[in-house]
Design an enzyme around this catalytic site. Structure first.
Site, PDB file in Angstrom:
ATOM      1  N   CYS A  76      -3.837   2.780   8.175  1.00 35.24           N
ATOM      2  CA  CYS A  76      -4.380   3.565   9.496  1.00 35.24           C
ATOM      3  C   CYS A  76      -3.088   3.891  10.290  1.00 35.24           C
ATOM      4  O   CYS A  76      -1.976   3.293  10.092  1.00 35.24           O
ATOM      5  CB  CYS A  76      -5.251   2.832  10.434  1.00 35.24           C
ATOM      6  SG  CYS A  76      -6.556   2.039   9.376  1.00 35.24           S
TER       7      CYS A  76
ATOM      8  N   ARG B 235      -1.007   7.883   6.358  1.00 38.97           N
ATOM      9  CA  ARG B 235      -1.314   6.494   6.415  1.00 38.97           C
ATOM     10  C   ARG B 235      -2.858   6.291   6.171  1.00 38.97           C
ATOM     11  O   ARG B 235      -3.391   5.064   6.332  1.00 38.97           O
ATOM     12  CB  ARG B 235      -0.980   5.795   7.599  1.00 38.97           C
ATOM     13  CG  ARG B 235       0.623   5.893   8.179  1.00 38.97           C
ATOM     14  CD  ARG B 235       0.827   5.334   9.536  1.00 38.97           C
ATOM     15  NE  ARG B 235       0.759   3.890   9.415  1.00 38.97           N
ATOM     16  CZ  ARG B 235       1.515   3.091   9.297  1.00 38.97           C
ATOM     17  NH1 ARG B 235       2.750   3.410   9.033  1.00 38.97           N
ATOM     18  NH2 ARG B 235       1.189   1.774   9.331  1.00 38.97           N
TER      19      ARG B 235
ATOM     20  N   TRP C 140      -7.825   4.580   7.164  1.00 43.88           N
ATOM     21  CA  TRP C 140      -8.048   4.262   6.035  1.00 43.88           C
ATOM     22  C   TRP C 140      -8.867   3.080   5.926  1.00 43.88           C
ATOM     23  O   TRP C 140      -8.555   1.683   6.404  1.00 43.88           O
ATOM     24  CB  TRP C 140      -6.845   4.069   5.278  1.00 43.88           C
ATOM     25  CG  TRP C 140      -6.780   3.823   3.909  1.00 43.88           C
ATOM     26  CD1 TRP C 140      -6.865   4.980   2.901  1.00 43.88           C
ATOM     27  CD2 TRP C 140      -6.869   2.832   3.029  1.00 43.88           C
ATOM     28  NE1 TRP C 140      -6.906   4.394   1.643  1.00 43.88           N
ATOM     29  CE2 TRP C 140      -6.995   3.155   1.681  1.00 43.88           C
ATOM     30  CE3 TRP C 140      -6.981   1.459   3.485  1.00 43.88           C
ATOM     31  CZ2 TRP C 140      -7.091   2.087   0.914  1.00 43.88           C
ATOM     32  CZ3 TRP C 140      -6.954   0.274   2.458  1.00 43.88           C
ATOM     33  CH2 TRP C 140      -7.025   0.968   1.101  1.00 43.88           C
TER      34      TRP C 140
ATOM     35  N   ASN D  92      -4.307  -0.861  13.982  1.00 49.35           N
ATOM     36  CA  ASN D  92      -3.911  -0.703  12.593  1.00 49.35           C
ATOM     37  C   ASN D  92      -3.702  -2.315  12.170  1.00 49.35           C
ATOM     38  O   ASN D  92      -2.972  -2.997  12.669  1.00 49.35           O
ATOM     39  CB  ASN D  92      -2.662  -0.136  12.653  1.00 49.35           C
ATOM     40  CG  ASN D  92      -1.917  -0.205  11.314  1.00 49.35           C
ATOM     41  OD1 ASN D  92      -0.693  -0.149  11.053  1.00 49.35           O
ATOM     42  ND2 ASN D  92      -2.445  -0.248  10.029  1.00 49.35           N
ATOM     43  N   GLY D  93      -4.210  -2.717  11.116  1.00 48.67           N
ATOM     44  CA  GLY D  93      -4.074  -3.913  10.648  1.00 48.67           C
ATOM     45  C   GLY D  93      -5.701  -4.684  10.187  1.00 48.67           C
ATOM     46  O   GLY D  93      -6.580  -3.729   9.991  1.00 48.67           O
TER      47      GLY D  93
ATOM     48  N   GLU E 143       5.206   5.979 -14.767  1.00 50.03           N
ATOM     49  CA  GLU E 143       5.194   6.558 -13.435  1.00 50.03           C
ATOM     50  C   GLU E 143       4.588   7.971 -13.600  1.00 50.03           C
ATOM     51  O   GLU E 143       3.991   8.377 -12.813  1.00 50.03           O
ATOM     52  CB  GLU E 143       6.601   6.999 -13.250  1.00 50.03           C
ATOM     53  CG  GLU E 143       6.882   7.691 -11.881  1.00 50.03           C
ATOM     54  CD  GLU E 143       6.260   7.110 -10.518  1.00 50.03           C
ATOM     55  OE1 GLU E 143       5.799   6.095 -10.573  1.00 50.03           O
ATOM     56  OE2 GLU E 143       6.141   7.937  -9.545  1.00 50.03           O
TER      57      GLU E 143
ATOM     58  N   LYS F 137       1.336   9.400 -11.614  1.00 49.19           N
ATOM     59  CA  LYS F 137       1.273  10.591 -10.774  1.00 49.19           C
ATOM     60  C   LYS F 137       0.143  11.456 -11.127  1.00 49.19           C
ATOM     61  O   LYS F 137      -0.512  11.890 -10.222  1.00 49.19           O
ATOM     62  CB  LYS F 137       2.565  11.443 -10.962  1.00 49.19           C
ATOM     63  CG  LYS F 137       3.816  10.999 -10.535  1.00 49.19           C
ATOM     64  CD  LYS F 137       3.980  11.258  -8.877  1.00 49.19           C
ATOM     65  CE  LYS F 137       3.438   9.839  -8.086  1.00 49.19           C
ATOM     66  NZ  LYS F 137       4.398   9.025  -7.935  1.00 49.19           N
TER      67      LYS F 137
ATOM     68  N   GLU G  76      -3.285   9.994  -9.612  1.00 50.50           N
ATOM     69  CA  GLU G  76      -3.238   9.682  -8.313  1.00 50.50           C
ATOM     70  C   GLU G  76      -3.660  11.288  -7.773  1.00 50.50           C
ATOM     71  O   GLU G  76      -4.322  11.071  -6.964  1.00 50.50           O
ATOM     72  CB  GLU G  76      -1.794   9.480  -7.653  1.00 50.50           C
ATOM     73  CG  GLU G  76      -1.520   8.163  -7.758  1.00 50.50           C
ATOM     74  CD  GLU G  76      -0.173   7.986  -6.936  1.00 50.50           C
ATOM     75  OE1 GLU G  76       0.066   6.997  -6.235  1.00 50.50           O
ATOM     76  OE2 GLU G  76       1.026   8.775  -7.447  1.00 50.50           O
TER      77      GLU G  76
ATOM     78  N   HIS H 129      -1.095   0.070 -32.365  1.00 46.81           N
ATOM     79  CA  HIS H 129      -1.977  -1.071 -32.195  1.00 46.81           C
ATOM     80  C   HIS H 129      -2.949  -1.005 -31.069  1.00 46.81           C
ATOM     81  O   HIS H 129      -3.565  -1.889 -30.520  1.00 46.81           O
ATOM     82  CB  HIS H 129      -0.902  -2.214 -31.349  1.00 46.81           C
ATOM     83  CG  HIS H 129       0.071  -2.555 -32.007  1.00 46.81           C
ATOM     84  ND1 HIS H 129       0.078  -3.456 -33.454  1.00 46.81           N
ATOM     85  CD2 HIS H 129       1.611  -2.732 -32.341  1.00 46.81           C
ATOM     86  CE1 HIS H 129       1.115  -3.729 -33.946  1.00 46.81           C
ATOM     87  NE2 HIS H 129       2.106  -2.979 -33.467  1.00 46.81           N
TER      88      HIS H 129
ATOM     89  N   LYS I 275      -0.548   6.464   1.982  1.00 50.35           N
ATOM     90  CA  LYS I 275       1.082   6.222   1.571  1.00 50.35           C
ATOM     91  C   LYS I 275       1.378   5.026   1.878  1.00 50.35           C
ATOM     92  O   LYS I 275       2.248   4.501   0.963  1.00 50.35           O
ATOM     93  CB  LYS I 275       1.484   7.327   2.390  1.00 50.35           C
ATOM     94  CG  LYS I 275       3.097   7.294   2.018  1.00 50.35           C
ATOM     95  CD  LYS I 275       3.539   8.525   1.745  1.00 50.35           C
ATOM     96  CE  LYS I 275       4.910   8.501   0.989  1.00 50.35           C
ATOM     97  NZ  LYS I 275       5.003   8.466  -0.341  1.00 50.35           N
TER      98      LYS I 275
HETATM   99  C1  G6P Z   1       1.133   3.262  -2.039  1.00 45.27           C
HETATM  100  C2  G6P Z   1       1.674   4.517  -2.314  1.00 45.27           C
HETATM  101  C3  G6P Z   1       2.611   4.483  -3.546  1.00 45.27           C
HETATM  102  C4  G6P Z   1       3.720   3.407  -3.454  1.00 45.27           C
HETATM  103  C5  G6P Z   1       3.217   2.272  -3.180  1.00 45.27           C
HETATM  104  C6  G6P Z   1       4.284   1.335  -2.766  1.00 45.27           C
HETATM  105  O1  G6P Z   1       0.202   2.965  -3.456  1.00 45.27           O
HETATM  106  O2  G6P Z   1       0.374   5.545  -2.235  1.00 45.27           O
HETATM  107  O3  G6P Z   1       3.177   5.920  -3.382  1.00 45.27           O
HETATM  108  O4  G6P Z   1       4.551   3.579  -4.534  1.00 45.27           O
HETATM  109  O5  G6P Z   1       2.140   2.218  -2.046  1.00 45.27           O
HETATM  110  O6  G6P Z   1       4.558   1.631  -1.426  1.00 45.27           O
HETATM  111  P1  G6P Z   1       6.028   1.240  -0.999  1.00 45.27           P
HETATM  112  O7  G6P Z   1       6.091   1.877   0.496  1.00 45.27           O
HETATM  113  O8  G6P Z   1       6.320  -0.324  -0.982  1.00 45.27           O
HETATM  114  O9  G6P Z   1       7.036   1.816  -1.880  1.00 45.27           O
END
Ligand code: G6P
Length: 617
Positions: free
Chosen positions: A2, A27, A77, A102-103, A488, A492, A495, A511, A612
């Protein structure tokens, strides 16, 4: 998670709060709301399900202009309670007090039970609503003194919170506090603001005060007082942010993700700047105690989440292969709970874009508690974040603000930072010759150009993306450092395009995953010219023999031959070295997922159900 924003000013606060929310949407973005104190001294609130744009539309449709000079706002969120208007913040009690949070309030169930007995009515399923009722009750106890009421309220709360509070008892006062969640105060001329991070307030100020854990701020238009967790008045210094307002604007790009992918050459330049000479890495770039700490360590333990975890996985290959230094990597959410054994003389490295990821932060705290005296280093993109404050050594990646939820430039700069860390430790422990160090540094200096050249393949990748968009599953293959890069790439794609994707070390194909291969599952392989190339080529033949669609990203020396339409080979780069290869090969994978998402029409910058910065467990 949030995002919070608020302010006390002489001008109309509504557009400032809306712009702040837009900048905090990374956020969380399932619902949002604003509460203001009107000129008549009443609390007025507008809330909406969905994006800030929907809140904006609703505000434009209000009967009377929705205006005020003091107010709080929130983008959500969902944790407790589904995304719905009645769960959106601000939460209000008795039309008297409004709060944004937030929290997570961990003891909310106990508090709720007691408050129901006291006669409070709940209108949401959130944990936050208990804070609103608690504030109302404490306002009674404090004869309407909002500061005292907030100070008393936080005594009842367990968990993590950043709060912004207004009440009609003192209509000129905004009270803010934080414990475990971030909150900054923006200092204007004759006005103050609060927000979850500085980017939200850059259009109105560049002067910021970062609150310490437990601080409570009493904020009037012309007066700011801060009290520490014991209620003692304290001074917190004002920091001038070097970020500019337009650094978080889209410019000519359609999405932040696209903008951030194309900012990578500059982000690498900025991350290297001041950290290397022409032939070596400056150890002091990791902090003044770095040299003595690096001289002592015998192991590396890396902890991170999501994309940052993948950066750590790449680095493990470097630490062990190039330096011969044992290195373990683990996702923070597992590490923090499994009572890990950490060997003596371990350097604990956390990697995080935000510096606020709850699991990473908790893992660091847990390790410090279990192994007092353990040396910790964070690689982080957010100065003044919790991780930077709580680590012995700090290395800031200078990626600049990353707004797209899917991390791109932060990942690239994390890899650069890890390469510098590996080289610095190698230098201090004499595990690298001067010549080897020089070669690594020269490789890193070439990176911006290598990335720039890889970006030139966007048109080709756009075409390949067309054949992806109707698929429901994809496989990513790599060997060595290309395995975490494949992970990665798969992350992506998941996501932002919602296509199921898995990554495998190519040698594991036989395997299990080979059973999945048919013409419906595209296989993406990363094939640099290295000592595993010939083995990878055999793995690709195994896929080809089963009719799978292959997309191979190779370099100049790889010479993977494409002999049918189902087999696309993209020469993504010239020959790259051990360190530059994973960083460079990641670029076409970013572009691929971006263009697949674009074709699918998903919300690229704010994919569903994600945020994020994950500041809750
Ligand atoms: C969330 C974001 C990712 C990020 C991860 C870790 O899942 O969507 O993009 O890699 O958190 O976040 P950080 O800020 O610790 O890199």
């Amino acid at each position: 998670m949030c995002g919070i924003v608020g302010g006390v000013t002489e001008r109309n606060l509504t557009p400032i709060l809306l712009e702040g929310l837009r900048r905090l949407e990374y956020r969380g973005y399932d619902s949002s709301g604003i509460a203001l104190i009107s000129s008549e001294g009443a609390i007025e609130r507008v809330r909406s399900l969905g994006k800030i744009r929907q809140l904006n539309d609703k505000i434009e449709r209000t009967e009377h202009p929705f205006q005020g000079q003091i107010g709080i706002a929130h983008t959500r969120w969902a944790t407790h309670g589904v995304p719905a208007e009645q769960n959106a913040h601000p939460h209000i009690c008795n039309n008297r007090v409004a709060v944004v949070h937030n929290g997570i309030i961990e003891n909310f169930a106990d508090l709720k039970e007691k408050q129901i007995e006291q006669g409070y009515r709940f209108t949401s399923e959130t944990d936050t609503e208990v804070v609103a009722h608690c504030l109302d009750s404490e306002l009674d106890n404090a004869n309407g003194d909002l500061l005292k009421a907030v100070q008393a309220t936080v005594e009842h709360l367990d968990g993590a919170y950043a709060l912004g509070v207004i009440a009609i008892d003192q209509p000129d006062l905004l009270v803010a506090t934080r414990c475990g969640s971030p909150l900054v105060i923006g200092v204007g001329i004759g006005e103050y603001f609060i927000a979850s991070d500085v980017s939200a307030l850059l259009p109105v100020t560049q002067q910021f005060i970062f609150l310490d854990e437990g601080d409570v701020a009493s904020i009037r238009r012309d007066q700011l007082q801060i009290f520490d967790k014991d209620g003692e008045p304290v001074e917190r210094s004002i920091v001038t942010s070097s970020l500019s307002s337009h650094s978080v604007e889209l410019g000519e790009h359609r999405h932040y993700m696209h903008k951030e992918i194309f900012e990578q050459p500059q982000a690498v330049i900025d991350t290297l700047q001041g950290r290397i000479t022409d032939s070596s890495v400056l150890v002091s770039a990791f902090g003044h105690r770095a040299e003595s700490i690096f001289a002592e360590i015998e192991n590396i333990q890396i902890i991170a989440c999501g994309t940052s975890y993948h950066a750590g996985m790449v680095a493990r290959y470097w630490f062990e292969d190039i330096l011969g230094l044992p290195c373990s990597v683990e996702v923070a959410s597992e590490f923090r709970y499994r009572h890990p054994v950490i060997r003596n003389k371990t350097l604990l490295v956390t990697i995080s874009q935000s510096g606020e990821t709850a699991d990473t932060l908790a893992a660091l705290r847990e390790a410090k508690q279990q192994f007092p005296g353990i040396a910790s280093l964070t690689i982080c993109n957010a100065p003044e974040s919790s991780l930077t404050r709580e680590s012995n050594l700090v290395f800031l990646t200078h990626a600049g603000p990353e707004i797209g939820v899917a991390s791109t430039k932060a990942f690239t700069t994390q890899l650069v930072a890890l390469a510098l860390l590996m080289t610095a430790i190698g230098q201090v422990q004499k595990r690298l010759t001067e010549q080897r160090e020089k070669t690594i540094v020269h490789g890193l200096q070439k990176l911006p150009t290598l990335i720039q050249n890889a970006l030139k393949h966007e048109e080709t990748i756009k075409q390949i993306a067309l054949s992806f968009a109707d698929k429901t599953s994809a496989l990513f293959l790599g060997r060595g450092t290309m395995f975490p890069i494949a992970m990665e790439g798969a992350l992506k794609l998941k996501e932002i395009s919602y296509i199921h994707a898995e990554a495998y070390p190519a040698g594991e194909l036989k395997h299990g995953p080979l059973a999945l291969i048919d013409e419906q599952i595209p296989v993406v392989a990363i094939a640099p010219k290295d000592e595993l190339l010939e083995k990878l080529k055999s793995n690709l033949q195994e896929v080809k023999a089963r009719g799978g669609q292959m997309i191979v990203f190779e370099d100049e020396g790889s010479c993977v031959s494409s002999d049918n339409d189902n087999f696309h080979v993209v020469k993504a780069t010239t020959n790259v070295g051990r360190i530059t290869a994973p960083i460079t090969f990641n670029i076409p994978l970013q572009l691929l997922s971006y263009h697949v998402a674009l074709i699918k029409g998903t919300d690229v910058d704010q994919p569903r159900n994600l945020a994020k910065s994950v500041t809750v467990e």
